[in-house]
Scaffold this motif. Sequence first.
Motif, PDB file in Angstrom:
ATOM      1  N   ASP A  45      15.139  -1.430 -19.593  1.00  0.00           N
ATOM      2  CA  ASP A  45      16.070  -2.194 -20.417  1.00  0.00           C
ATOM      3  C   ASP A  45      17.238  -1.289 -20.809  1.00  0.00           C
ATOM      4  OD1 ASP A  45      17.235  -4.193 -21.909  1.00  0.00           O
ATOM      5  OD2 ASP A  45      15.952  -3.875 -23.662  1.00  0.00           O
ATOM      6  N   LEU A  63      12.093   4.246 -13.327  1.00  0.00           N
ATOM      7  CA  LEU A  63      12.403   2.899 -13.793  1.00  0.00           C
ATOM      8  C   LEU A  63      13.917   2.716 -13.750  1.00  0.00           C
ATOM      9  CD1 LEU A  63       9.723   3.824 -15.483  1.00  0.00           C
ATOM     10  CD2 LEU A  63      10.179   1.712 -16.685  1.00  0.00           C
ATOM     11  N   LYS A  83      17.381  -4.026 -13.424  1.00  0.00           N
ATOM     12  CA  LYS A  83      17.304  -4.990 -12.321  1.00  0.00           C
ATOM     13  C   LYS A  83      18.479  -4.813 -11.357  1.00  0.00           C
ATOM     14  CE  LYS A  83      16.723  -9.931 -11.454  1.00  0.00           C
ATOM     15  NZ  LYS A  83      16.533 -11.239 -12.087  1.00  0.00           N
ATOM     16  N   ARG A 122       9.080   8.110 -16.021  1.00  0.00           N
ATOM     17  CA  ARG A 122       7.885   7.905 -16.833  1.00  0.00           C
ATOM     18  C   ARG A 122       6.729   8.711 -16.240  1.00  0.00           C
ATOM     19  NH1 ARG A 122       6.488   1.931 -18.302  1.00  0.00           N
ATOM     20  NH2 ARG A 122       6.436   1.747 -16.051  1.00  0.00           N
ATOM     21  N   SER A 156       8.813   2.335  -9.999  1.00  0.00           N
ATOM     22  CA  SER A 156       8.018   1.475 -10.873  1.00  0.00           C
ATOM     23  C   SER A 156       8.350   0.012 -10.598  1.00  0.00           C
ATOM     24  CB  SER A 156       8.322   1.796 -12.340  1.00  0.00           C
ATOM     25  OG  SER A 156       7.640   0.901 -13.181  1.00  0.00           O
ATOM     26  N   THR A 157       7.356  -0.827 -10.774  1.00  0.00           N
ATOM     27  CA  THR A 157       7.609  -2.272 -10.679  1.00  0.00           C
ATOM     28  C   THR A 157       8.240  -2.780 -11.976  1.00  0.00           C
ATOM     29  OG1 THR A 157       5.356  -2.731 -11.433  1.00  0.00           O
ATOM     30  CG2 THR A 157       5.741  -2.691  -9.043  1.00  0.00           C
ATOM     31  N   ASP A 158       8.112  -2.005 -13.052  1.00  0.00           N
ATOM     32  CA  ASP A 158       8.738  -2.363 -14.326  1.00  0.00           C
ATOM     33  C   ASP A 158      10.248  -2.161 -14.224  1.00  0.00           C
ATOM     34  OD1 ASP A 158       6.213  -2.786 -15.340  1.00  0.00           O
ATOM     35  OD2 ASP A 158       6.088  -0.821 -16.310  1.00  0.00           O
ATOM     36  N   GLU A 159      10.985  -2.929 -15.010  1.00  0.00           N
ATOM     37  CA  GLU A 159      12.431  -2.751 -15.072  1.00  0.00           C
ATOM     38  C   GLU A 159      12.793  -2.114 -16.408  1.00  0.00           C
ATOM     39  OE1 GLU A 159      14.211  -6.554 -14.357  1.00  0.00           O
ATOM     40  OE2 GLU A 159      13.629  -6.539 -12.239  1.00  0.00           O
TER      41      GLU A 159
END
Length: 196
Positions: free
Chosen positions: A158, A122, A125, A166, A153-156
């Motif tokens: 924070d 992760l 952006k 992950r 991952s497509t998640d960003e």
Amino acid sequence: MAGIEKITEAIALDAEKKAAEIIETAKKEAEAILNNAKEECRIFSEEQKAVREKAEKIEDGRTASQKEQVLKLRILKEKQEIIESVLAKAKEKLLNKSDSDYTELLLSMVEKSALGEMGEVLLNKKDKTRVSADFIERADKIAKKKGGSLTMSTDEADIDGGLILRYGRIEINSSIESVFDENREHLVDVVNKVLW
């Protein structure tokens, strides 16, 4: 078979050369940070002298020991502010590395933290656009050496910078902030030794 060994040896030599370049760049950046910190220390010493002289002139009925205690607290506060400033500048320097150097930094974090399991990387952006196109392939190669694999991952994340690995419900936080937090005591000691 000899061809594969030559290719492997060439890749290893190239990787060693790249690592040496990264280390040399890091040393130069660390030296620049330390030179800036020394200059801040010199300025601080001059300010400290002025504060001491001012404190000595205060005639408000305090005893000499009270004045000394106030002065020591001011000096301690100033030192802490300088240390925080140096650490903040070091973080900023890492986050503002060139895209290629930053990619190498992230890959070294993968090398340190990857597990022998299937996982995902992760990034925030901004970093997703900064890393090299082959970043995830290289990260996956590192993971495969440890018996695992990594995908993007497509998640960003924070985080300000760095990465998170992950593995199911387990997350390994290798953000720049967490690396500094984990090593804070050591970093503060280093800054103290250099400045004072």
